[in-house]
Motif scaffolding. Structure first.
Motif, PDB file in Angstrom:
ATOM      1  N   VAL A   1     -61.136 -21.294   0.773  1.00 41.47           N
ATOM      2  CA  VAL A   1     -60.558 -22.533   1.205  1.00 41.47           C
ATOM      3  C   VAL A   1     -59.663 -21.816   2.162  1.00 41.47           C
ATOM      4  N   VAL A   2     -59.235 -21.933   2.947  1.00 32.39           N
ATOM      5  CA  VAL A   2     -57.686 -20.993   3.427  1.00 32.39           C
ATOM      6  C   VAL A   2     -57.286 -22.525   3.234  1.00 32.39           C
ATOM      7  N   PRO A   3     -55.733 -22.197   2.676  1.00 34.09           N
ATOM      8  CA  PRO A   3     -54.504 -23.069   2.353  1.00 34.09           C
ATOM      9  C   PRO A   3     -54.732 -23.904   3.505  1.00 34.09           C
ATOM     10  N   GLY A   4     -54.677 -25.427   3.884  1.00 36.75           N
ATOM     11  CA  GLY A   4     -54.059 -26.196   4.579  1.00 36.75           C
ATOM     12  C   GLY A   4     -52.861 -26.302   4.811  1.00 36.75           C
ATOM     13  N   GLU A   5     -52.409 -26.554   3.249  1.00 39.32           N
ATOM     14  CA  GLU A   5     -50.484 -27.135   2.707  1.00 39.32           C
ATOM     15  C   GLU A   5     -50.392 -26.675   2.005  1.00 39.32           C
ATOM     16  N   VAL A   6     -49.090 -26.367   1.898  1.00 43.17           N
ATOM     17  CA  VAL A   6     -48.463 -25.826   0.541  1.00 43.17           C
ATOM     18  C   VAL A   6     -47.275 -27.169   0.171  1.00 43.17           C
ATOM     19  N   ASP A   7     -46.562 -27.178  -0.503  1.00 43.67           N
ATOM     20  CA  ASP A   7     -45.210 -27.656  -1.087  1.00 43.67           C
ATOM     21  C   ASP A   7     -44.312 -26.707  -1.567  1.00 43.67           C
ATOM     22  N   PHE A   8     -43.200 -26.073  -1.695  1.00 43.98           N
ATOM     23  CA  PHE A   8     -42.686 -25.646  -1.922  1.00 43.98           C
ATOM     24  C   PHE A   8     -40.908 -25.568  -1.843  1.00 43.98           C
ATOM     25  N   THR A   9     -40.398 -25.453  -3.455  1.00 44.71           N
ATOM     26  CA  THR A   9     -38.997 -26.117  -3.619  1.00 44.71           C
ATOM     27  C   THR A   9     -38.285 -24.075  -2.921  1.00 44.71           C
ATOM     28  N   MET A  10     -36.812 -24.559  -2.649  1.00 47.07           N
ATOM     29  CA  MET A  10     -36.226 -24.060  -2.880  1.00 47.07           C
ATOM     30  C   MET A  10     -34.812 -23.742  -3.250  1.00 47.07           C
ATOM     31  N   ASP A  11     -34.102 -22.855  -3.798  1.00 56.21           N
ATOM     32  CA  ASP A  11     -32.773 -23.306  -4.713  1.00 56.21           C
ATOM     33  C   ASP A  11     -32.035 -21.921  -3.832  1.00 56.21           C
ATOM     34  N   CYS A  12     -30.231 -22.686  -3.444  1.00 58.54           N
ATOM     35  CA  CYS A  12     -30.047 -21.535  -2.926  1.00 58.54           C
ATOM     36  C   CYS A  12     -28.441 -21.821  -3.320  1.00 58.54           C
ATOM     37  N   ARG A  13     -27.580 -20.994  -4.456  1.00 59.67           N
ATOM     38  CA  ARG A  13     -26.150 -21.553  -4.915  1.00 59.67           C
ATOM     39  C   ARG A  13     -25.427 -20.353  -4.355  1.00 59.67           C
ATOM     40  N   HIS A  14     -23.956 -20.252  -4.216  1.00 59.26           N
ATOM     41  CA  HIS A  14     -22.954 -19.548  -3.723  1.00 59.26           C
ATOM     42  C   HIS A  14     -21.904 -20.244  -3.861  1.00 59.26           C
ATOM     43  N   THR A  15     -20.773 -19.612  -4.630  1.00 57.00           N
ATOM     44  CA  THR A  15     -19.063 -20.203  -4.702  1.00 57.00           C
ATOM     45  C   THR A  15     -18.464 -20.195  -3.418  1.00 57.00           C
ATOM     46  N   ASP A  16     -19.163 -19.985  -2.141  1.00 59.76           N
ATOM     47  CA  ASP A  16     -18.340 -20.637  -1.430  1.00 59.76           C
ATOM     48  C   ASP A  16     -18.657 -21.103  -0.553  1.00 59.76           C
ATOM     49  N   ALA A  17     -18.286 -22.484   0.336  1.00 55.30           N
ATOM     50  CA  ALA A  17     -18.987 -24.281   0.658  1.00 55.30           C
ATOM     51  C   ALA A  17     -19.718 -23.196   2.291  1.00 55.30           C
ATOM     52  N   GLU A  18     -18.757 -22.536   2.899  1.00 58.49           N
ATOM     53  CA  GLU A  18     -19.222 -22.257   3.911  1.00 58.49           C
ATOM     54  C   GLU A  18     -19.996 -21.086   4.538  1.00 58.49           C
ATOM     55  N   PHE A  19     -19.799 -20.067   3.208  1.00 54.28           N
ATOM     56  CA  PHE A  19     -21.075 -19.845   3.371  1.00 54.28           C
ATOM     57  C   PHE A  19     -22.332 -20.118   3.066  1.00 54.28           C
ATOM     58  N   LEU A  20     -22.067 -20.866   2.004  1.00 54.50           N
ATOM     59  CA  LEU A  20     -23.732 -20.977   1.413  1.00 54.50           C
ATOM     60  C   LEU A  20     -24.138 -22.179   2.729  1.00 54.50           C
ATOM     61  N   LYS A  21     -23.290 -22.950   2.960  1.00 54.79           N
ATOM     62  CA  LYS A  21     -23.931 -24.368   4.675  1.00 54.79           C
ATOM     63  C   LYS A  21     -24.569 -22.598   5.380  1.00 54.79           C
TER      64      LYS A  21
END
Length: 407
Positions: free
Chosen positions: A273-293
């Motif tokens: 079956v061609v997958p009709g839905e995907v749930d996934f997570t993303m985790d992103c980290r950085h020491t500079d708040a503005e860069f992370l945003k």
């Protein structure tokens, strides 16, 4: 006092409390093994005449009053709980190290000028109940009591009932102390930077900020044999483009940015079956708040563009947005000074993982010391640090506490 012998015995003794039959350690908040561990630490502190007490929620303190400035307190410590099937150093090493460093200083130098105190925090990991940093948040007076009143663990045991069963209760009011002049936490690195660079310790100057996401892609499930490629709304294909492009971009940026797609659930997850839905997570980290945003904002825009171009709906839920937490410059410089004087092999570095120090730092001057983790492994029965590195960490912690409390 033989520092090495005392340290080794305490690590061995405390590691025997909460052994998991499947290997490793499981010592969760308000379980019997958790209380046994806190009681062990309490007795060890009493044995060299520290004044001990538990607060209302189960944080344990051990204290010696200062001779000249008793109202100024220098503190160290960490958390006593573990993850499920974890190792025997994450958290408890910082508790043992703080207590042992204080005992060593008292034996070598007598009563400090300022008060010295360790804390064994009740909980940090969030492994039993859906709450994290319960110990440190109560310590600094910012615990959300209402958020835990109705929660339970995976077996249905209620947070409040288990807390009461072990003899603890909610604090009458959320207040914080005004005597803490410095807090220093020592912890295993949980990464492999120090080991790879053949260093003994790391001086932590920042705890990275984190943004975490739950993302849903909704296309169309269809027959894998009869649906031409040009007619498909394949969510796994869309995810693969999002993932590949985002990680390529993260690699271009490089340290200290890290990006992880940790969980992916395709639906219906069937071979034909061609997958009709995907749930996934993303985790992103950085020491500079503005860069992370900025970086994550660009990723959100690009994910939306990719999904739209493929006729796929996307829902982006950013459920965590924790800013980076800088450590106190003066304490970082003090640790560096003692590391230089003691000829320690070290580097200044950031922490990619969260720690109690990130809760404490906005309230009190705070810094951290890292010791190497073999192969960078943590939250795992294979978690290990060579004993000479554990010992050197305690020595540097003691040197730092001496500078802060005796001078």
């Amino acid at each position: 006092m033989n520092l090495a012998d005392v340290l080794k015995k305490r690590i061995d003794d405390l590691s025997s409390i909460g052994n998991d039959p499947t290997g490793g350690m499981t010592r969760l908040l308000y379980t019997d093994s958790w209380l046994q561990a806190q009681k062990y630490v309490e007795q060890q502190a009493k044995d060299f005449d520290l004044k001990t007490h538990f607060d209302e929620v189960g944080n344990l303190f051990g204290r010696v009053e200062g001779s000249e400035l008793p109202a100024e307190t220098i503190m160290s410590g960490s958390h006593i709980d573990t993850v499920v099937n974890g190792g025997n150093l994450d958290g408890q090493y910082g508790v043992i190290a703080a207590m042992t460093a204080i005992e060593y200083l008292l034996a070598e130098h007598g009563q400090p000028k300022r008060s010295l105190e360790f804390i064994s925090m009740a909980e940090e990991e969030g492994s039993r109940f859906p709450t994290v940093f319960w110990g440190s948040k109560n310590f600094v007076g910012e615990a959300d009591v209402d958020a835990v009143k109705d929660i339970a663990d995976s077996e249905g045991a209620k947070f409040v009932d288990e807390m009461h069963r072990q003899g603890f209760d909610f604090k009458k009011e959320q207040t914080r102390r005004d005597d803490i002049k410095a807090f220093v936490e020592i912890h295993i690195e949980q990464g492999n930077v120090l080991e790879n660079q053949k260093l003994q310790v790391g001086v932590v100057n920042n705890i990275a900020g984190q943004r975490r996401y739950n993302i849903n892609l909704k296309g169309e499930a269809n027959h894998a044999g009869t649906t031409p490629m040009s007619y498909r709304h394949d969510t796994v294909y869309a995810f693969s483009k999002i993932c590949s492009e985002a990680i390529d971009r993260a690699n271009e940026v490089g340290d200290p940015l890290v990006l992880t797609f940790g969980k992916v659930i395709p639906k219906p997850n069937t071979v034909n079956v061609v997958p009709g839905e995907v749930d996934f997570t993303m985790d992103c980290r950085h020491t500079d708040a503005e860069f992370l945003k900025k970086f994550t904002g660009e990723l959100e825009e690009r994910m939306t563009e990719i999904a739209k171009s493929m006729g796929i709906e996307i829902t982006i839920d950013r459920w965590m947005d924790e800013a980076p937490v800088p450590m106190n410059t003066a304490i970082v410089e003090t640790i560096e000074k003692k590391a230089d004087e003691g000829n320690y092999k070290y580097r200044v570095m950031h922490s990619g993982a969260g720690h109690d120090s990130q809760v404490i730092a906005p309230h009190y001057p705070t810094a951290m010391i890292f010791v190497p983790s073999i192969n960078g492994i943590s939250h795992n029965p294979a978690e290990k640090t060579e004993f000479p590195d554990l010992l050197e960490g305690v020595k540097l912690l003691a040197d730092t506490l001496y500078e802060l409390a005796y001078k």
